[in-house]
Design a protein around this motif. Structure first.
Motif, PDB file in Angstrom:
ATOM      1  N   PHE A 128      -0.087   0.877  11.031  1.00 37.42           N
ATOM      2  CA  PHE A 128      -1.233   0.591  10.168  1.00 37.42           C
ATOM      3  C   PHE A 128      -0.865  -0.432   9.097  1.00 37.42           C
ATOM      4  CE2 PHE A 128      -1.770   4.863  11.857  1.00 37.42           C
ATOM      5  CZ  PHE A 128      -3.043   4.783  12.382  1.00 37.42           C
ATOM      6  N   GLU A 129       0.202  -1.188   9.360  1.00 39.04           N
ATOM      7  CA  GLU A 129       0.686  -2.240   8.468  1.00 39.04           C
ATOM      8  C   GLU A 129       1.078  -1.703   7.098  1.00 39.04           C
ATOM      9  OE1 GLU A 129      -1.954  -5.609   8.529  1.00 39.04           O
ATOM     10  OE2 GLU A 129      -2.029  -5.622  10.720  1.00 39.04           O
ATOM     11  N   VAL A 130       1.633  -0.497   7.091  1.00 35.80           N
ATOM     12  CA  VAL A 130       2.126   0.123   5.861  1.00 35.80           C
ATOM     13  C   VAL A 130       3.628   0.279   6.011  1.00 35.80           C
ATOM     14  CG1 VAL A 130       2.108   2.207   4.444  1.00 35.80           C
ATOM     15  CG2 VAL A 130      -0.030   1.326   5.395  1.00 35.80           C
ATOM     16  N   THR A 179      -4.929   6.056   3.216  1.00 41.35           N
ATOM     17  CA  THR A 179      -5.840   6.006   4.364  1.00 41.35           C
ATOM     18  C   THR A 179      -5.058   6.034   5.670  1.00 41.35           C
ATOM     19  OG1 THR A 179      -6.015   3.594   4.184  1.00 41.35           O
ATOM     20  CG2 THR A 179      -7.747   4.891   3.157  1.00 41.35           C
ATOM     21  N   ALA A 180      -3.895   5.397   5.721  1.00 38.26           N
ATOM     22  CA  ALA A 180      -3.061   5.450   6.927  1.00 38.26           C
ATOM     23  C   ALA A 180      -2.560   6.871   7.165  1.00 38.26           C
ATOM     24  CB  ALA A 180      -1.892   4.479   6.812  1.00 38.26           C
ATOM     25  N   LEU A 181      -2.147   7.568   6.104  1.00 41.71           N
ATOM     26  CA  LEU A 181      -1.714   8.955   6.248  1.00 41.71           C
ATOM     27  C   LEU A 181      -2.852   9.817   6.788  1.00 41.71           C
ATOM     28  CD1 LEU A 181       0.392   9.480   2.985  1.00 41.71           C
ATOM     29  CD2 LEU A 181       1.252   9.471   5.341  1.00 41.71           C
ATOM     30  N   THR A 224      -9.438  14.004   6.096  1.00 41.09           N
ATOM     31  CA  THR A 224     -10.212  13.118   5.228  1.00 41.09           C
ATOM     32  C   THR A 224      -9.387  12.790   3.982  1.00 41.09           C
ATOM     33  OG1 THR A 224     -11.203  14.922   3.963  1.00 41.09           O
ATOM     34  CG2 THR A 224     -12.383  14.195   5.963  1.00 41.09           C
ATOM     35  N   LEU A 225      -9.764  11.722   3.313  1.00 43.54           N
ATOM     36  CA  LEU A 225      -9.112  11.359   2.064  1.00 43.54           C
ATOM     37  C   LEU A 225      -9.326  12.455   1.025  1.00 43.54           C
ATOM     38  CD1 LEU A 225      -7.464   9.230   0.545  1.00 43.54           C
ATOM     39  CD2 LEU A 225      -9.621   8.112  -0.064  1.00 43.54           C
TER      40      LEU A 225
END
Length: 107
Positions: A50-52, A77-79, A86-87
């Protein structure tokens, strides 16, 4: 009726407009719970999808709340995508019903 100072203000912003989100011990504990048996090294590698780019050590500090005051929306959000949550769940937020009234220029 509660005074203005006692009322919690809820402001809706796109995550792209948020620089960081407050990180707490409860959120670290929730992250650990959601992670389950995924090793931190594997989690770190999955986040790169996720580009993290975040290290296993930093993820550990997030879970133990060692020197972590804030987390980026991109990391969170990637986690959530990896954990399938959900966040709001990751951030230990209470359910809030948001009603938007009078949307228009005549307010």
């Amino acid at each position: 009726m509660a005074s203005r100072e006692e009322m919690e203000e809820v402001v809706m912003l796109p995550l792209t407009e948020v620089g960081s989100i407050k990180w707490t011990a409860a959120r670290g504990q929730k992250m650990r719970e959601l992670r389950g048996d995924i090793p931190l090294l594997n989690l770190s590698k999955r986040l790169t999808e996720f580009e993290v780019d975040i290290s296993r050590q930093y993820l550990n500090r997030m879970e133990t709340n060692t020197d972590v005051k804030n987390a980026s929306p991109e990391v969170l959000t990637a986690l959530c995508k990896i954990f399938g949550c959900t966040l709001a769940e990751l951030l230990c937020l209470k359910s809030t019903k948001i009603v938007q009234l009078g949307v228009g220029n005549h307010n």
